[in-house]
Scaffold this motif. Structure first.
Motif, PDB file in Angstrom:
ATOM      1  N   LEU A 149       7.465  -4.468   5.189  1.00 12.03           N
ATOM      2  CA  LEU A 149       6.663  -4.454   3.960  1.00 12.03           C
ATOM      3  C   LEU A 149       6.943  -5.718   3.167  1.00 12.03           C
ATOM      4  O   LEU A 149       8.083  -6.203   3.125  1.00 12.03           O
ATOM      5  CB  LEU A 149       7.084  -3.267   3.071  1.00 12.03           C
ATOM      6  N   GLU A 150       5.923  -6.211   2.490  1.00  9.90           N
ATOM      7  CA  GLU A 150       6.174  -7.306   1.552  1.00  9.90           C
ATOM      8  C   GLU A 150       6.901  -6.731   0.352  1.00  9.90           C
ATOM      9  O   GLU A 150       6.465  -5.734  -0.225  1.00  9.90           O
ATOM     10  CB  GLU A 150       4.847  -7.903   1.092  1.00  9.90           C
ATOM     11  N   PHE A 151       8.015  -7.344   0.008  1.00  7.92           N
ATOM     12  CA  PHE A 151       8.832  -6.796  -1.067  1.00  7.92           C
ATOM     13  C   PHE A 151       9.612  -7.922  -1.736  1.00  7.92           C
ATOM     14  O   PHE A 151      10.237  -8.732  -1.034  1.00  7.92           O
ATOM     15  CB  PHE A 151       9.793  -5.749  -0.464  1.00  7.92           C
ATOM     16  N   LYS A 152       9.557  -7.993  -3.039  1.00  6.23           N
ATOM     17  CA  LYS A 152      10.293  -9.019  -3.817  1.00  6.23           C
ATOM     18  C   LYS A 152      10.015 -10.422  -3.289  1.00  6.23           C
ATOM     19  O   LYS A 152      10.950 -11.217  -3.047  1.00  6.23           O
ATOM     20  CB  LYS A 152      11.800  -8.745  -3.763  1.00  6.23           C
ATOM     21  N   PHE A 182      14.929  -1.107  -2.886  1.00  7.82           N
ATOM     22  CA  PHE A 182      14.032  -0.804  -1.767  1.00  7.82           C
ATOM     23  C   PHE A 182      13.820   0.711  -1.634  1.00  7.82           C
ATOM     24  O   PHE A 182      12.703   1.185  -1.438  1.00  7.82           O
ATOM     25  CB  PHE A 182      14.596  -1.418  -0.475  1.00  7.82           C
ATOM     26  N   LEU A 183      14.891   1.475  -1.794  1.00  2.00           N
ATOM     27  CA  LEU A 183      14.761   2.934  -1.690  1.00  2.00           C
ATOM     28  C   LEU A 183      13.898   3.493  -2.832  1.00  2.00           C
ATOM     29  O   LEU A 183      13.126   4.444  -2.633  1.00  2.00           O
ATOM     30  CB  LEU A 183      16.129   3.614  -1.677  1.00  2.00           C
ATOM     31  N   LEU A 188       8.533   5.729  -4.330  1.00  2.62           N
ATOM     32  CA  LEU A 188       7.231   5.567  -4.976  1.00  2.62           C
ATOM     33  C   LEU A 188       6.082   5.721  -3.992  1.00  2.62           C
ATOM     34  O   LEU A 188       5.073   6.356  -4.296  1.00  2.62           O
ATOM     35  CB  LEU A 188       7.201   4.156  -5.587  1.00  2.62           C
ATOM     36  N   ILE A 189       6.223   5.160  -2.805  1.00  2.00           N
ATOM     37  CA  ILE A 189       5.056   5.164  -1.912  1.00  2.00           C
ATOM     38  C   ILE A 189       5.071   6.295  -0.887  1.00  2.00           C
ATOM     39  O   ILE A 189       4.039   6.629  -0.343  1.00  2.00           O
ATOM     40  CB  ILE A 189       4.848   3.798  -1.208  1.00  2.00           C
ATOM     41  N   LEU A 190       6.227   6.918  -0.637  1.00  5.47           N
ATOM     42  CA  LEU A 190       6.265   7.956   0.407  1.00  5.47           C
ATOM     43  C   LEU A 190       6.764   9.316  -0.080  1.00  5.47           C
ATOM     44  O   LEU A 190       6.567  10.317   0.601  1.00  5.47           O
ATOM     45  CB  LEU A 190       7.197   7.524   1.548  1.00  5.47           C
ATOM     46  N   ALA A 216      14.805  10.828  -3.814  1.00  9.19           N
ATOM     47  CA  ALA A 216      15.143  11.424  -2.514  1.00  9.19           C
ATOM     48  C   ALA A 216      16.656  11.637  -2.415  1.00  9.19           C
ATOM     49  O   ALA A 216      17.436  10.921  -3.037  1.00  9.19           O
ATOM     50  CB  ALA A 216      14.691  10.498  -1.393  1.00  9.19           C
ATOM     51  N   ILE A 217      17.031  12.629  -1.628  1.00 13.96           N
ATOM     52  CA  ILE A 217      18.455  12.809  -1.302  1.00 13.96           C
ATOM     53  C   ILE A 217      18.787  11.766  -0.242  1.00 13.96           C
ATOM     54  O   ILE A 217      18.080  11.659   0.768  1.00 13.96           O
ATOM     55  CB  ILE A 217      18.684  14.218  -0.727  1.00 13.96           C
ATOM     56  N   VAL A 218      19.830  10.991  -0.468  1.00 15.20           N
ATOM     57  CA  VAL A 218      20.183   9.958   0.513  1.00 15.20           C
ATOM     58  C   VAL A 218      21.469  10.368   1.224  1.00 15.20           C
ATOM     59  O   VAL A 218      22.460  10.718   0.570  1.00 15.20           O
ATOM     60  CB  VAL A 218      20.361   8.579  -0.157  1.00 15.20           C
TER      61      VAL A 218
END
Ligand code: BGC
Length: 242
Positions: A149-152, A182-183, A188-190, A216-218
């Protein structure tokens, strides 16, 4: 069999427990890791185990119908290669080929004891790149590439891969900040229910878990280095993923 950037590792797997039934055998990944050289190395591992049954093989790229479509961190000669047919011919075994993170994802969900059998589960492997596996109610959506993904302002895997800590000596706290960003984006998207963090750096999960502030629980991956091997064996046994 798990084809990684530094090692090619394989072992027989008991699919009722997810346990390796004999020690895994590893040979160094040839440099360059062309398909021919890698298949020779796979054969060494197969011969070591005297294996003559279905074989599952992971590769670090998108795989559809046994054909490798991308190769971000392996030799570009893999792109477009029908790896399944080539390996089946050369090794004279039925071979199933799948993405490395997808293999790890199905293995963690099945055997990792994460309460991950329902809802949306995302596994991310932080290694040379960032691999991803998206699983909903136990069913894999194959070939997600969230590390790309494009990110930052760049690619997510350039921003937060595990290699930044391991090879580039980034301080783990700095890296964890990036992983947290990132998480949060993944939230946000998933909207995953659980995120399973894998890759070598997940061994150090306790050092950075407090920095992760997500919906989310990580949880850290449980099968560690064997997840790819176990998932490959699951795919070989079902053949339904590729
Ligand atoms: C590849 C993925 C792979 C991941 C981890 C990425 O660069 O594009 O297919 O799963 O690295 O190896």
């Amino acid at each position: 069999m798990d084809i990684g950037g530094s090692g090619i590792k394989g072992a027989p797997v008991d699919l009722s427990t997810g346990e390796l039934t004999s020690g895994r055998h590893r040979v160094a990944t040839p440099k360059p890791a062309t398909p021919d050289a890698a298949i020779d190395a796979v054969r060494m591992v197969v011969d070591h185990h005297g294996w003559d049954r279905p074989l599952g093989v992971t590769v670090p790229g998108v795989v559809i119908g046994g054909v490798v479509l991308t190769a971000a961190n392996i030799d570009s000669a893999w792109i477009g290669l029908d790896a399944k047919s080539l390996m089946t011919d050369r090794l004279e075994l039925p071979v199933t080929v799948l993405n490395d993170a997808d293999a790890a994802g199905i293995a963690e969900v099945r055997f990792g004891d994460h309460d991950a059998s329902h809802g949306v589960v995302l596994l991310l492997t932080f290694g040379t790149g960032i691999g991803s596996a998206l699983i909903n109610n136990g069913v894999l959506v194959p070939n997600t590439e969230f590390g790309h993904l494009e990110f930052k302002g760049g690619m997510a895997e350039e921003y937060a891969a595990g290699r930044l800590v391991k090879r580039d000596n980034m301080e783990i706290g700095w890296w964890a900040e990036r992983v947290n960003h990132f998480l949060q984006h993944m939230d946000l998207i998933l909207s995953p229910r659980i995120v399973i963090v894998g890759g070598g750096v997940s061994k150090r999960f306790e050092e950075f878990r407090d920095q992760l502030n997500t919906r989310a629980i990580v949880v850290p991956a449980r099968l560690r280095n064997n997840a790819g091997i176990v998932g490959a064996a699951m795919a070989a046994a079902t053949e339904e993923l590729t």
